[in-house]
Design a protein around this motif. Sequence first.
Motif, short mmCIF file in Angstrom:
data_model
loop_
_atom_site.label_atom_id
_atom_site.label_comp_id
_atom_site.label_asym_id
_atom_site.label_seq_id
_atom_site.Cartn_x
_atom_site.Cartn_y
_atom_site.Cartn_z
N MET A 86 3.78 1.87 17.03
CA MET A 86 4.23 1.38 15.74
C MET A 86 3.71 2.35 14.69
N ARG A 87 4.58 2.67 13.76
CA ARG A 87 4.23 3.60 12.69
C ARG A 87 4.40 2.91 11.35
N ALA A 88 3.51 3.26 10.43
CA ALA A 88 3.61 2.75 9.07
C ALA A 88 3.34 3.87 8.09
N LEU A 89 4.24 4.02 7.14
CA LEU A 89 4.02 4.90 6.01
C LEU A 89 3.53 4.00 4.89
N VAL A 90 2.27 4.17 4.51
CA VAL A 90 1.62 3.27 3.55
C VAL A 90 1.49 4.02 2.23
N GLN A 91 2.05 3.44 1.17
CA GLN A 91 2.01 4.06 -0.14
C GLN A 91 1.32 3.12 -1.12
N ARG A 92 0.32 3.65 -1.81
CA ARG A 92 -0.32 2.88 -2.87
C ARG A 92 0.59 2.96 -4.09
N VAL A 93 0.94 1.80 -4.64
CA VAL A 93 1.93 1.76 -5.72
C VAL A 93 1.41 0.98 -6.93
N SER A 94 1.95 1.32 -8.07
CA SER A 94 1.75 0.52 -9.28
C SER A 94 2.70 -0.66 -9.26
N ARG A 95 3.90 -0.40 -8.69
CA ARG A 95 4.90 -1.45 -8.50
C ARG A 95 5.94 -0.94 -7.50
N ALA A 96 6.61 -1.90 -6.85
CA ALA A 96 7.67 -1.56 -5.90
C ALA A 96 8.61 -2.75 -5.78
N SER A 97 9.85 -2.46 -5.42
CA SER A 97 10.82 -3.53 -5.22
C SER A 97 11.85 -3.10 -4.18
N VAL A 98 12.52 -4.09 -3.61
CA VAL A 98 13.60 -3.84 -2.66
C VAL A 98 14.78 -4.71 -3.08
N THR A 99 15.97 -4.08 -3.10
CA THR A 99 17.19 -4.73 -3.54
C THR A 99 18.24 -4.63 -2.44
N VAL A 100 18.96 -5.73 -2.22
CA VAL A 100 20.07 -5.77 -1.28
C VAL A 100 21.27 -6.35 -2.02
N GLU A 101 22.37 -5.62 -1.99
CA GLU A 101 23.61 -6.06 -2.64
C GLU A 101 23.35 -6.48 -4.09
N SER A 102 22.68 -5.62 -4.84
CA SER A 102 22.39 -5.83 -6.27
C SER A 102 21.46 -7.00 -6.56
N ARG A 103 20.80 -7.55 -5.54
CA ARG A 103 19.87 -8.66 -5.74
C ARG A 103 18.47 -8.24 -5.28
N THR A 104 17.50 -8.35 -6.17
CA THR A 104 16.11 -8.03 -5.82
C THR A 104 15.58 -9.13 -4.92
N ILE A 105 15.16 -8.74 -3.71
CA ILE A 105 14.67 -9.74 -2.75
C ILE A 105 13.16 -9.66 -2.56
N GLY A 106 12.54 -8.64 -3.10
CA GLY A 106 11.09 -8.51 -3.03
C GLY A 106 10.62 -7.58 -4.12
N ALA A 107 9.53 -7.94 -4.79
CA ALA A 107 8.97 -7.09 -5.84
C ALA A 107 7.48 -7.37 -5.94
N ILE A 108 6.71 -6.30 -6.11
CA ILE A 108 5.26 -6.43 -6.24
C ILE A 108 4.76 -5.59 -7.41
N GLY A 109 3.57 -5.95 -7.87
CA GLY A 109 2.85 -5.14 -8.83
C GLY A 109 1.92 -4.21 -8.06
N PRO A 110 0.72 -3.95 -8.57
CA PRO A 110 -0.20 -3.04 -7.89
C PRO A 110 -0.49 -3.48 -6.45
N GLY A 111 -0.42 -2.53 -5.55
CA GLY A 111 -0.69 -2.83 -4.14
C GLY A 111 -0.15 -1.76 -3.23
N LEU A 112 0.46 -2.20 -2.12
CA LEU A 112 0.94 -1.28 -1.10
C LEU A 112 2.40 -1.53 -0.77
N LEU A 113 3.14 -0.44 -0.65
CA LEU A 113 4.48 -0.47 -0.06
C LEU A 113 4.31 0.10 1.34
N VAL A 114 4.73 -0.66 2.35
CA VAL A 114 4.60 -0.24 3.73
C VAL A 114 5.99 -0.11 4.34
N LEU A 115 6.33 1.09 4.78
CA LEU A 115 7.56 1.32 5.54
C LEU A 115 7.15 1.27 7.00
#
Length: 142
Positions: free
Chosen positions: A1-30
């Motif tokens: 299992m692989r993870a690309l871990v990015q420290r972020v100020s904010r991140a979000s994920v959108t599907v079909e023009s709808r935001t389904i996940g959003a965070i403030g300071p923390g981690l984005l993990v692919l």
Amino acid sequence: MRALVQRVSRASVTVESRTIGAIGPGLLVLLGVTHADDEAVADRLADKVAALRIFEDAEGKMNESLRDREILVVSQFTLYGDARKGNRPAFVAAARPERAEPLYERFRARLGAQGGAFGAHMEVELVNDGPVTLMLEIEATA
């Protein structure tokens, strides 16, 4: 299992023009899953991500773990892309969806993280904090 871990100020994920996940300071993990991965691998990698000391302490040193910060996990089978031969990546090392999705969901749940939509075309936005980006990999043990 692989993870690309990015420290972020904010991140979000959108599907079909709808935001389904959003965070403030923390981690984005692919997160990428391969054929040999199992529940134990997912748990070990999730625990490793949670324990990473990549946030600054009062002295400005990377010495703090996640604590009360947020996590957004997005499935990313292309982390197992192999472009050593030719210019078109092969994804034969990536696990099939029926194997990968339950492990992705287990990983995400163990971290109490928000997530993307497995298998969907997602738009991921992020603001790197640092930038700090790490590649982590845990392999199944025989």
